[in-house]
Design a protein around this motif. Structure first.
Motif, PDB file in Angstrom:
ATOM      1  N   LYS A 239       0.827  -1.200   0.000  1.00  0.00           N
ATOM      2  CA  LYS A 239       0.000   0.000   0.000  1.00  0.00           C
ATOM      3  C   LYS A 239       0.868   1.259   0.000  1.00  0.00           C
ATOM      4  O   LYS A 239       0.535   2.254  -0.661  1.00  0.00           O
ATOM      5  N   ILE A 242       2.203   1.726  -3.561  1.00  0.00           N
ATOM      6  CA  ILE A 242       1.151   2.189  -4.469  1.00  0.00           C
ATOM      7  C   ILE A 242       0.836   3.667  -4.211  1.00  0.00           C
ATOM      8  O   ILE A 242       0.671   4.457  -5.151  1.00  0.00           O
ATOM      9  N   HIS A 243       0.785   4.025  -2.924  1.00  0.00           N
ATOM     10  CA  HIS A 243       0.508   5.418  -2.576  1.00  0.00           C
ATOM     11  C   HIS A 243       1.623   6.335  -3.089  1.00  0.00           C
ATOM     12  O   HIS A 243       1.354   7.438  -3.607  1.00  0.00           O
ATOM     13  N   GLU A 245       3.599   5.764  -5.656  1.00  0.00           N
ATOM     14  CA  GLU A 245       3.521   5.836  -7.113  1.00  0.00           C
ATOM     15  C   GLU A 245       2.418   6.780  -7.565  1.00  0.00           C
ATOM     16  O   GLU A 245       2.588   7.543  -8.516  1.00  0.00           O
ATOM     17  N   GLU A 246       1.284   6.754  -6.869  1.00  0.00           N
ATOM     18  CA  GLU A 246       0.188   7.642  -7.219  1.00  0.00           C
ATOM     19  C   GLU A 246       0.560   9.097  -6.931  1.00  0.00           C
ATOM     20  O   GLU A 246       0.224  10.000  -7.705  1.00  0.00           O
ATOM     21  N   LYS A 249       2.829  10.396  -9.659  1.00  0.00           N
ATOM     22  CA  LYS A 249       2.119  10.718 -10.896  1.00  0.00           C
ATOM     23  C   LYS A 249       1.441  12.083 -10.805  1.00  0.00           C
ATOM     24  O   LYS A 249       1.381  12.831 -11.781  1.00  0.00           O
ATOM     25  N   LYS A 250       0.932  12.419  -9.619  1.00  0.00           N
ATOM     26  CA  LYS A 250       0.223  13.684  -9.443  1.00  0.00           C
ATOM     27  C   LYS A 250       1.157  14.892  -9.475  1.00  0.00           C
ATOM     28  O   LYS A 250       0.707  16.013  -9.678  1.00  0.00           O
TER      29      LYS A 250
END
Length: 252
Positions: A239, A242-243, A245-246, A249-250
């Motif tokens: 988790k 993933i957090h 990586e997100e 991207k932002k």
């Protein structure tokens, strides 16, 4: 966990049916062995001989429905009562009756428990991911509701407390009590309540889980598409990644 890949009801039902056929076969085989070891057939033969003796002596039939008894003449009912009183006073027959009843409960309990421990506990420990032979064939796995592999305690709770004690032995005891004419309205209500509770759990809960899964905190998932984490630490690390990586991207 939001991305649980719950196994379809078709897969779960197919795996369940396959496992129950295996379990019933093994339980019956174990029951036969226990019957021979504990002398069940001898007590049952003694009881049947007593029934035949008093049925012949008084010209009645013990095994009848309430409607058949109500249709009897007063003379026939009197003979029936006399035969029943004679049977109750026959110490050997009553001892055999109590042994048949007690051994029925003991043999059924031990045979089912052994079958559950072997097929629903030991086999999943060997196959991993809570998979029985049926679940292995139909691609179903068991995990914790957060996506982590279930542990031995959860598997034992699911098998012994949920499937064996609550979902199997309660109905079995009621059926045996009905067979020996010792069941009451409360036992029947308990059986109905258990069936209704099972349906509610399957239809209403978020994971569409049966009672045994709710007791153990487990859920049946599709093995081919579900991500299963070996530990809570692995889940947290996933988790976190993933957090991150997100978030990266932002930033663009």
């Amino acid at each position: 966990m939001k991305d649980l890949q719950k196994a379809s009801m078709w897969k779960r039902a197919s795996a369940y049916l396959f496992d129950m056929i295996l379990l019933a076969t093994l339980a019956v085989a174990l029951g036969v062995v226990l019957s021979l070891l504990l002398g069940y057939d001898g007590y049952n033969s003694t009881l049947e001989a007593a029934y035949d003796k008093y049925e012949t002596q008084f010209g009645i039939q013990f095994d009848m429905t309430a409607e058949e008894f109500a249709a009897m003449t007063e003379e026939q009912k009197t003979l029936y009562d006399q035969a029943y009183d004679a049977l109750l006073k026959d110490e050997e027959a009553m001892f055999a009756y109590n042994m048949v009843l007690n051994l029925s409960l003991i043999i059924t309990t031990l045979a089912l428990l052994a079958a559950y421990l072997l097929l629903e506990f030991m086999v999943p420990l060997l196959l991993k991911n809570g998979q029985t032979l049926g679940k292995k064939i139909f691609g179903v796995a068991l995990i914790r509701e957060d996506g982590v592999q279930l542990n031995t305690v959860q598997l034992f709770t699911r098998t012994v407390l949920g499937k064996f004690t609550v979902e199997t032995m309660i109905p079995v005891f009621v059926v045996i009590m009905l067979f020996f004419n010792t069941a009451d309205i409360l036992s029947l209500l308990l059986l109905v309540g258990l069936a209704v509770g099972q349906v509610i759990c399957l239809l209403v809960t978020r994971t569409n889980s049966a009672i045994h899964d709710k007791l153990a905190g487990t859920v049946a998932v599709d093995f081919s598409s579900q991500m299963i984490f070996r530990s809570t630490e692995d889940l947290i690390a996933y988790k976190t990644r993933i957090h991150a990586e997100e978030a990266a991207k932002k930033s663009y």
